[in-house]
Design a protein around this motif. Structure first.
Motif, mmCIF file in Angstrom:
data_model
loop_
_atom_site.group_PDB
_atom_site.id
_atom_site.type_symbol
_atom_site.label_atom_id
_atom_site.label_comp_id
_atom_site.label_asym_id
_atom_site.label_seq_id
_atom_site.Cartn_x
_atom_site.Cartn_y
_atom_site.Cartn_z
ATOM 1 N N MET A 96 0.832 -1.202 0.000
ATOM 2 C CA MET A 96 0.000 0.000 0.000
ATOM 3 C C MET A 96 0.866 1.252 0.000
ATOM 4 S SD MET A 96 -2.915 -1.029 2.730
ATOM 5 C CE MET A 96 -3.932 -2.471 2.523
ATOM 6 N N ASP A 97 0.239 2.348 -0.485
ATOM 7 C CA ASP A 97 0.956 3.625 -0.459
ATOM 8 C C ASP A 97 0.892 4.203 0.943
ATOM 9 O OD1 ASP A 97 -1.626 4.614 -0.103
ATOM 10 O OD2 ASP A 97 -1.873 5.145 -2.218
ATOM 11 N N GLU A 98 1.502 5.382 1.093
ATOM 12 C CA GLU A 98 1.637 5.955 2.414
ATOM 13 C C GLU A 98 0.295 6.375 2.989
ATOM 14 O OE1 GLU A 98 4.238 6.123 4.419
ATOM 15 O OE2 GLU A 98 5.377 4.997 2.931
ATOM 16 N N ASP A 99 -0.567 6.928 2.174
ATOM 17 C CA ASP A 99 -1.875 7.373 2.701
ATOM 18 C C ASP A 99 -2.692 6.193 3.213
ATOM 19 O OD1 ASP A 99 -1.323 9.984 2.135
ATOM 20 O OD2 ASP A 99 -2.287 9.944 0.149
ATOM 21 N N GLU A 100 -2.711 5.113 2.444
ATOM 22 C CA GLU A 100 -3.473 3.939 2.880
ATOM 23 C C GLU A 100 -2.863 3.358 4.176
ATOM 24 O OE1 GLU A 100 -5.275 2.063 -1.244
ATOM 25 O OE2 GLU A 100 -3.220 1.469 -0.609
ATOM 26 N N LYS A 101 -1.518 3.386 4.241
ATOM 27 C CA LYS A 101 -0.860 2.855 5.456
ATOM 28 C C LYS A 101 -1.281 3.670 6.675
ATOM 29 C CE LYS A 101 3.254 0.784 3.341
ATOM 30 N NZ LYS A 101 4.725 0.826 3.228
ATOM 31 N N ARG A 102 -1.253 5.050 6.479
ATOM 32 C CA ARG A 102 -1.647 5.885 7.624
ATOM 33 C C ARG A 102 -3.109 5.636 8.016
ATOM 34 N NH1 ARG A 102 1.653 9.736 4.962
ATOM 35 N NH2 ARG A 102 -0.143 10.589 3.860
ATOM 36 N N ASP A 103 -3.940 5.449 6.988
ATOM 37 C CA ASP A 103 -5.363 5.215 7.275
ATOM 38 C C ASP A 103 -5.549 3.891 8.024
ATOM 39 O OD1 ASP A 103 -8.223 5.778 7.004
ATOM 40 O OD2 ASP A 103 -8.257 4.088 5.583
ATOM 41 N N ILE A 104 -4.874 2.816 7.552
ATOM 42 C CA ILE A 104 -4.983 1.507 8.207
ATOM 43 C C ILE A 104 -4.407 1.585 9.613
ATOM 44 C CG2 ILE A 104 -4.115 -0.865 8.185
ATOM 45 C CD1 ILE A 104 -4.395 -0.772 5.115
ATOM 46 N N THR A 105 -3.293 2.317 9.761
ATOM 47 C CA THR A 105 -2.665 2.449 11.096
ATOM 48 C C THR A 105 -3.602 3.162 12.055
ATOM 49 O OG1 THR A 105 -0.445 2.543 10.084
ATOM 50 C CG2 THR A 105 -0.693 3.393 12.371
ATOM 51 N N ALA A 106 -4.211 4.253 11.555
ATOM 52 C CA ALA A 106 -5.136 5.011 12.430
ATOM 53 C C ALA A 106 -6.322 4.145 12.845
ATOM 54 C CB ALA A 106 -5.623 6.265 11.707
ATOM 55 N N ARG A 107 -6.880 3.412 11.864
ATOM 56 C CA ARG A 107 -8.027 2.543 12.202
ATOM 57 C C ARG A 107 -7.613 1.429 13.174
ATOM 58 N NH1 ARG A 107 -10.539 0.433 6.953
ATOM 59 N NH2 ARG A 107 -8.479 0.948 6.067
ATOM 60 N N SER A 108 -6.427 0.895 13.006
ATOM 61 C CA SER A 108 -5.951 -0.170 13.902
ATOM 62 C C SER A 108 -5.794 0.356 15.323
ATOM 63 C CB SER A 108 -4.617 -0.721 13.399
ATOM 64 O OG SER A 108 -4.785 -1.325 12.123
ATOM 65 N N ILE A 109 -5.213 1.581 15.405
ATOM 66 C CA ILE A 109 -5.039 2.180 16.742
ATOM 67 C C ILE A 109 -6.405 2.393 17.416
ATOM 68 C CG2 ILE A 109 -4.305 4.265 17.959
ATOM 69 C CD1 ILE A 109 -1.995 4.457 15.851
ATOM 70 N N LYS A 110 -7.366 2.869 16.616
ATOM 71 C CA LYS A 110 -8.715 3.099 17.165
ATOM 72 C C LYS A 110 -9.331 1.805 17.684
ATOM 73 C CE LYS A 110 -13.196 5.064 15.986
ATOM 74 N NZ LYS A 110 -14.022 5.666 14.908
ATOM 75 N N LYS A 111 -9.178 0.730 16.898
ATOM 76 C CA LYS A 111 -9.743 -0.563 17.312
ATOM 77 C C LYS A 111 -9.057 -1.069 18.576
ATOM 78 C CE LYS A 111 -11.431 -2.319 12.890
ATOM 79 N NZ LYS A 111 -11.333 -3.389 11.883
ATOM 80 N N ILE A 112 -7.712 -0.865 18.613
ATOM 81 C CA ILE A 112 -6.981 -1.312 19.805
ATOM 82 C C ILE A 112 -7.483 -0.555 21.027
ATOM 83 C CG2 ILE A 112 -4.712 -1.299 20.929
ATOM 84 C CD1 ILE A 112 -3.531 -1.879 18.092
ATOM 85 N N ASN A 113 -7.698 0.773 20.877
ATOM 86 C CA ASN A 113 -8.212 1.576 22.005
ATOM 87 C C ASN A 113 -9.609 1.108 22.426
ATOM 88 O OD1 ASN A 113 -5.955 3.240 22.268
ATOM 89 N ND2 ASN A 113 -6.690 4.739 20.774
ATOM 90 N N GLU A 114 -10.412 0.785 21.421
ATOM 91 C CA GLU A 114 -11.765 0.302 21.760
ATOM 92 C C GLU A 114 -11.705 -0.991 22.560
ATOM 93 O OE1 GLU A 114 -13.762 -0.033 18.069
ATOM 94 O OE2 GLU A 114 -14.216 2.119 17.899
ATOM 95 N N VAL A 115 -10.828 -1.891 22.138
ATOM 96 C CA VAL A 115 -10.685 -3.162 22.868
ATOM 97 C C VAL A 115 -10.206 -2.908 24.289
ATOM 98 C CG1 VAL A 115 -9.361 -5.302 22.971
ATOM 99 C CG2 VAL A 115 -10.300 -4.536 20.804
#
Length: 593
Positions: A485-504
């Motif tokens: 993936m390009d950088e924007d998609e990586k940042r988007d996936i990273t942000a969503r992953s962090i959010k999910k981790i916080n939710e858990v």
């Protein structure tokens, strides 16, 4: 003329009264000893054939009838049957009544056994509950005992005491017939003990009592006349002897009163009147009267002839008197007076041979009288001793019965105490067992609840772990696919992953917090929801953290938010809770829940 000795007259008076009135408080009219029980009473017995109280009552009526008729021997079989009844054996009143009946029936046949039975009846009566029926029985017992003391041993004080007890019992019962009988007996006792003034008072009270108007007054008038005669109040004696003569219902009673009337002028010195009176009735008296009356009248006539100087007539009359009395010792007291008078006439006539013949006869009579007197005194002493022995034996038996009863009660109470102790111990053991069982049951239920809680906690943790694992696996897959993936998609996936981790993290943190907080404050959320139903779960958790005195920084760290986020949340919470005044402390407010 010497008065007839009181000891001799006692037999006349006893024959007139004691036999006829001591035993039965109903009707004392003399009847033929061969009387047959009326058909009505036999039918009553036949009708009540069951062994119960009605049959016992029927027997008492039959026995009372026979006692009233002086048929004591005929009463014995009925007494036996009554005594052998199962009902009577279990009833204290009828047991005492049977002893009284048998003792009264044996009064003149077996004085020792009679006394024993009457004393036993007295003791049984004293143990009874006092009712009208038992009190009437008590009066009859004491009347019979009074007669027994006098008739068999001449124990006058004891006789008076028993008669007085019967009178005291009747004070509350107010039985007129029984009062009449007892008071008559009391008057007779006064005469027997030469208390003539007391006898006059007693009999005058009887005659003046309107309650006794329907009762037969022959004895009262006769005895009153006799008392006045001994007090030398001869006019009064004549009045009452005449009244007795008018009231007599039998020829014997009539002749006794007549005999007293026709000899009264002798004491006034009216000798011609005595001679005329006796001579006009002598044939009738000798033909129909008893020996005592006939002998006494002949003696008075002989003494009167002597007074007026008709010595031949005096001798003939006195010899006739001796012939009438016969050879029996029963009438020695009359023979003694007649022989003394004949001896005096022989002295006047100087018939010394006849004087010595009479003296020999007189000595023989005096010896017999003295011997009888000595025997009588010995018998009296013996009877007193026997009575004392009987009373001592009865006291011993009574004491032994009490000891047996006490032992029986002690044993009974001991058994009851042991049983009660056993019951109490059993109840204590059962109660203790129940307590232990309840404790075990409570412990079992607590362990079951705890186990169930553990199970729910485990299930909750497993479900939470499963959800967490799913989320983490999803994040893992997304992170794995980031290489192409390009950088924007990586940042988007990273942000969503962090959010999910916080939710858990937050979800697990919130669930664990709720579980452990509610263990300490199980009603806190419910109480707040009751007053403030609009509070969200997050706001409830914030309230819980504030109640635990957590500061703003710690709350921010626990909830994974900024300090400003905590301040905003606290501000909104104050508004929902209605704490608009800055001075209202939120911690103090929540401390009330």
């Amino acid at each position: 003329m010497r008065p007839i000795p009181a000891t001799a007259n006692s037999y006349i008076l006893m024959a007139l009264m004691v036999l006829s009135c001591l035993f039965c408080p109903f009707d004392t009219t003399a009847q033929n000893p061969n009387s047959i029980v009326p058909d009505s009473l036999m039918q009553l017995l036949h009708k009540n054939r069951d062994d119960n109280e009605k049959r016992a009552e029927a027997f008492t009526k039959v026995i009372d009838f026979l006692f009233d008729a002086r048929c004591y021997e005929q009463a014995i079989p009925y007494i036996d049957e009554l005594e052998n009844s199962d009902f009577v054996g279990q009833d204290a009143y009828y047991t005492a009544l049977c002893d009284f009946y048998r003792g009264a029936a044996l009064l003149f046949e077996n004085s020792k056994e009679s006394f024993r039975l009457l004393k036993r009846a007295e003791q049984e009566y004293l143990m009874m509950k006092k009712t009208r029926k038992s009190e009437i029985l008590g009066m009859r017992i004491y009347s019979a005992l009074g007669s027994h003391y006098f008739e068999n041993s001449k124990m006058l004080p004891e006789s008076f005491e028993c008669t007085q007890k019967a009178l005291d019992i009747n004070t509350s019962l107010k039985d007129d017939k029984m009062s009449f009988i007892i008071e008559s007996n009391l008057g007779l006792g006064y005469i027997m003990s030469d208390r003539y003034e007391d006898a006059v008072a007693a009999y005058k009270a009887i005659l003046a009592n309107p309650k006794y108007a329907t009762f037969r007054k022959y004895i009262s008038n006769f005895n009153l006349g006799y008392a006045y005669k001994n007090l030398q109040v001869l006019d009064s004696a004549k009045v009452y002897f005449e009244a007795a003569y008018q009231m007599a219902t039998s020829e014997q009673d009539s002749l006794r009163a007549l005999g007293e009337l026709i000899v009264l002028p002798y004491f006034k010195g009216e000798y011609e009147g005595v001679i005329d009176g006796i001579e006009s009735h002598l044939e009738e008296i000798i033909r129909n009267g008893d020996v005592k009356t006939s002998g006494s009248v002949l003696y008075v006539l002989g003494a009167t002839y002597h007074r007026v100087g008709r010595l031949d007539d005096a001798v003939a009359t006195l010899e006739h008197c001796l012939e009438l009395c016969g050879s029996e010792s029963t009438y020695d007291w009359i023979k003694q007076m007649a022989l003394e008078k004949l001896k005096g006439i022989a002295t006047i006539r100087k018939e010394y041979q006849k004087f010595w013949e009479i003296q020999i006869l007189l000595d023989s009579v005096n010896d017999r009288l003295q011997k009888e007197e000595r025997i009588g005194k010995l018998q009296q002493l013996q009877l007193r001793h026997e009575y004392e022995e009987i009373e001592a034996q009865m006291k011993f038996e009574r004491d032994m019965e009490r000891i047996k009863e006490t032992r029986k009660n002690v044993v009974t109470f001991s058994i009851i105490a042991v049983l009660l102790l056993a019951i109490i111990l059993t109840l204590i053991m059962l109660n203790r067992k129940n307590i232990i069982l309840k404790a075990k049951q409570a412990e079992k239920e607590m362990l079951a609840d705890e186990l169930e809680g553990k199970k729910q906690e485990l299930v909750s943790k497993l479900l939470s772990q499963t959800k967490t694992n799913d989320t983490l696996n999803d994040i893992k897959e997304q992170l794995t696919s980031m290489e192409d993936m390009d950088e924007d998609e990586k940042r988007d996936i990273t942000a969503r992953s962090i959010k999910k981790i916080n939710e858990v993290i937050n979800a697990n943190s919130d669930k664990n917090f709720d579980y452990y907080f509610l263990q300490v404050q199980p009603k806190f959320y419910d109480n707040l929801r009751k007053d403030f139903p609009d509070l969200t779960l997050g706001e409830l958790r914030l309230c819980a953290l504030i109640k635990l005195n957590m500061n703003t920084k710690d709350i921010a760290s626990i909830n994974n938010i900024t300090i400003n986020g905590v301040k905003v949340a606290r501000y909104r919470l104050r508004k929902k809770l209605g704490l608009n005044d800055a001075s209202d402390n939120l911690s103090d407010f929540l401390a009330n829940y």
